[in-house]
Design a protein around this motif. Structure first.
Motif, mmCIF file in Angstrom:
data_model
loop_
_atom_site.group_PDB
_atom_site.id
_atom_site.type_symbol
_atom_site.label_atom_id
_atom_site.label_comp_id
_atom_site.label_asym_id
_atom_site.label_seq_id
_atom_site.Cartn_x
_atom_site.Cartn_y
_atom_site.Cartn_z
ATOM 1 N N GLU A 4 12.793 17.029 0.882
ATOM 2 C CA GLU A 4 14.077 16.922 0.190
ATOM 3 C C GLU A 4 14.185 15.606 -0.578
ATOM 4 O OE1 GLU A 4 17.175 17.553 3.046
ATOM 5 O OE2 GLU A 4 16.151 19.290 3.919
ATOM 6 N N VAL A 5 13.688 14.527 0.034
ATOM 7 C CA VAL A 5 13.710 13.224 -0.633
ATOM 8 C C VAL A 5 12.876 13.265 -1.910
ATOM 9 C CG1 VAL A 5 12.983 10.823 -0.432
ATOM 10 C CG2 VAL A 5 14.156 11.920 1.481
ATOM 11 N N ALA A 6 11.680 13.859 -1.819
ATOM 12 C CA ALA A 6 10.801 13.945 -2.989
ATOM 13 C C ALA A 6 11.422 14.798 -4.096
ATOM 14 C CB ALA A 6 9.440 14.518 -2.580
ATOM 15 N N LEU A 7 12.055 15.886 -3.712
ATOM 16 C CA LEU A 7 12.698 16.762 -4.703
ATOM 17 C C LEU A 7 13.840 16.040 -5.403
ATOM 18 C CD1 LEU A 7 13.018 19.578 -5.984
ATOM 19 C CD2 LEU A 7 14.520 20.174 -4.058
ATOM 20 N N ALA A 8 14.657 15.342 -4.641
ATOM 21 C CA ALA A 8 15.794 14.620 -5.222
ATOM 22 C C ALA A 8 15.310 13.493 -6.135
ATOM 23 C CB ALA A 8 16.685 14.058 -4.119
ATOM 24 N N PHE A 9 14.256 12.799 -5.732
ATOM 25 C CA PHE A 9 13.678 11.725 -6.560
ATOM 26 C C PHE A 9 13.197 12.271 -7.904
ATOM 27 C CE2 PHE A 9 9.851 9.557 -8.043
ATOM 28 C CZ PHE A 9 10.288 8.248 -8.142
ATOM 29 N N THR A 10 12.491 13.390 -7.854
ATOM 30 C CA THR A 10 11.978 14.009 -9.080
ATOM 31 C C THR A 10 13.116 14.457 -9.987
ATOM 32 O OG1 THR A 10 10.021 14.777 -7.867
ATOM 33 C CG2 THR A 10 10.490 15.832 -9.983
ATOM 34 N N ALA A 11 14.142 15.049 -9.383
ATOM 35 C CA ALA A 11 15.288 15.509 -10.167
ATOM 36 C C ALA A 11 16.019 14.341 -10.818
ATOM 37 C CB ALA A 11 16.243 16.295 -9.276
ATOM 38 N N ALA A 12 16.187 13.243 -10.075
ATOM 39 C CA ALA A 12 16.874 12.072 -10.623
ATOM 40 C C ALA A 12 16.083 11.469 -11.778
ATOM 41 C CB ALA A 12 17.088 11.026 -9.530
ATOM 42 N N THR A 13 14.751 11.428 -11.631
ATOM 43 C CA THR A 13 13.911 10.867 -12.689
ATOM 44 C C THR A 13 13.980 11.714 -13.952
ATOM 45 O OG1 THR A 13 12.376 9.978 -11.024
ATOM 46 C CG2 THR A 13 11.570 10.132 -13.280
ATOM 47 N N ALA A 14 13.787 13.014 -13.815
ATOM 48 C CA ALA A 14 13.777 13.904 -14.979
ATOM 49 C C ALA A 14 15.138 13.926 -15.668
ATOM 50 C CB ALA A 14 13.372 15.317 -14.546
ATOM 51 N N THR A 15 16.199 14.041 -14.887
ATOM 52 C CA THR A 15 17.543 14.101 -15.464
ATOM 53 C C THR A 15 17.920 12.774 -16.117
ATOM 54 O OG1 THR A 15 18.162 15.628 -13.693
ATOM 55 C CG2 THR A 15 19.939 14.698 -15.002
ATOM 56 N N GLY A 16 17.597 11.667 -15.439
ATOM 57 C CA GLY A 16 17.901 10.353 -15.990
ATOM 58 C C GLY A 16 17.202 10.110 -17.316
ATOM 59 N N PHE A 17 15.953 10.554 -17.430
ATOM 60 C CA PHE A 17 15.196 10.389 -18.676
ATOM 61 C C PHE A 17 15.900 11.094 -19.831
ATOM 62 C CE2 PHE A 17 11.993 11.547 -21.787
ATOM 63 C CZ PHE A 17 11.239 10.386 -21.910
ATOM 64 N N VAL A 18 16.294 12.338 -19.605
ATOM 65 C CA VAL A 18 16.962 13.125 -20.650
ATOM 66 C C VAL A 18 18.304 12.499 -21.025
ATOM 67 C CG1 VAL A 18 18.010 15.357 -21.182
ATOM 68 C CG2 VAL A 18 15.805 15.262 -19.998
ATOM 69 N N VAL A 19 19.063 12.070 -20.033
ATOM 70 C CA VAL A 19 20.399 11.519 -20.281
ATOM 71 C C VAL A 19 20.332 10.214 -21.071
ATOM 72 C CG1 VAL A 19 22.388 10.434 -19.152
ATOM 73 C CG2 VAL A 19 21.539 12.636 -18.343
ATOM 74 N N VAL A 20 19.417 9.327 -20.704
ATOM 75 C CA VAL A 20 19.316 8.054 -21.411
ATOM 76 C C VAL A 20 18.887 8.271 -22.863
ATOM 77 C CG1 VAL A 20 18.083 5.856 -21.535
ATOM 78 C CG2 VAL A 20 18.921 6.692 -19.343
ATOM 79 N N LYS A 21 17.904 9.159 -23.085
ATOM 80 C CA LYS A 21 17.481 9.460 -24.453
ATOM 81 C C LYS A 21 18.653 10.005 -25.269
ATOM 82 C CE LYS A 21 13.596 9.858 -25.871
ATOM 83 N NZ LYS A 21 12.763 8.977 -26.733
ATOM 84 N N TRP A 22 19.430 10.884 -24.664
ATOM 85 C CA TRP A 22 20.595 11.443 -25.360
ATOM 86 C C TRP A 22 21.625 10.363 -25.666
ATOM 87 C CZ3 TRP A 22 25.674 11.427 -23.562
ATOM 88 C CH2 TRP A 22 26.588 12.097 -24.388
ATOM 89 N N LEU A 23 21.929 9.506 -24.681
ATOM 90 C CA LEU A 23 22.970 8.493 -24.856
ATOM 91 C C LEU A 23 22.600 7.512 -25.963
ATOM 92 C CD1 LEU A 23 25.639 7.246 -23.859
ATOM 93 C CD2 LEU A 23 24.286 5.832 -22.295
#
Length: 264
Positions: free
Chosen positions: A214-233
């Motif tokens: 669960e920790v690994a899944l959440a880490f991966t999700a945070a990384t992928a989502t954060g990358f997209v959000v920062v590029k968009w912002l």
């Protein structure tokens, strides 16, 4: 809801909100009310995922700074990044060790969201009257460092919001320039804060009992989502104000005060 799905959603929420000026703390507070409270280690790991995301977004800028220190402009910018980080560390570490921090409960977080939203609207309007400056001064660097400390003391303030609008008021009035500087300062700041929190947790409690999948899944999700959000912002703020985020903060803070128990 399964634990894996819960972990995935929390990772996505962290990635979505860590770098937007809306407070990841406030959103995780709401999310964990419905998805279940997670360990401090889980929170540290998903924050590390967000840090990795922003490092990847700015990898070329970081490389250009690191390899171009012979150029005065790059050296000056890097020194000001270091100064902002140093101020945060020198002031923030004693504050953290002294325990000067409001609890991450509904009432202080909600009020921080509301007041922070008002601050964003006022600060942006005042900064716009000063023109369109892209110059990072030493005053900007010092005040950004102090703003990060304030955000650490008041959960719900949002580190990015506090620092970006302090930079704009201090003279770095162009939104994109202020945002880039704050995000770059945030990389060492958040790495150091996460490392300190991890060490503190490890020495006090150890790391047993974690659901590593669960920790690994959440880490991966945070990384992928954060990358997209920062590029968009970074693209969004070139032609838009932060007003929409400010209004959202005030609405969210009001909903927190109305709908959630004060002590939760």
């Amino acid at each position: 809801m399964s634990d894996l799905l819960s972990a995935l959603l929390l990772g996505i929420i962290e990635g979505l909100t860590e770098f937007l000026p809306v407070s990841s703390t406030g959103h995780l507070l709401i999310a964990q009310h419905w998805l279940g409270t997670r360990s401090d280690f889980f929170t540290i790991v998903i924050q590390a995922g967000a840090i990795l995301a922003i490092t990847l977004v700015f990898r070329q800028r970081l490389w250009a700074l690191a390899t171009g220190l012979g150029q005065r402009e790059n050296r000056d910018y890097a020194l000001k990044l270091a100064a902002a980080f140093a101020v945060t560390a020198i002031v923030g570490l004693p504050v953290r060790m002294a325990g000067w921090e409001l609890p991450e409960t509904v009432t202080p977080v909600a009020w921080a969201l509301i007041l922070g939203g008002i601050w964003m609207i006022v600060a942006e309007r005042l900064a716009e009257r000063r023109g369109d400056s892209i110059d990072v001064t030493w005053t900007v660097a010092v005040l950004v460092g102090l703003a990060q400390v304030v955000a650490g003391v008041f959960p719900g303030t949002s580190r990015s919001a506090a620092a970006i609008f302090m930079a704009m008021l201090a003279g770095l009035s162009r939104r994109s320039a202020a945002t880039e500087f704050v995000f770059l300062v945030g990389i060492p700041t958040m790495f150091a804060a996460s490392a300190y929190a991890f060490l503190e947790l490890w020495l006090e409690q150890g790391l047993g009992g974690e659901a590593w999948g669960e920790v690994a899944l959440a880490f991966t999700a945070a990384t992928a989502t954060g990358f997209v959000v920062v590029k968009w912002l970074l693209g969004y703020i070139k032609s838009h104000r932060y007003t929409g985020f400010a209004v959202y903060r005030m609405l969210l803070g009001g909903l927190l005060l109305l709908l959630m128990p004060a002590g939760s």
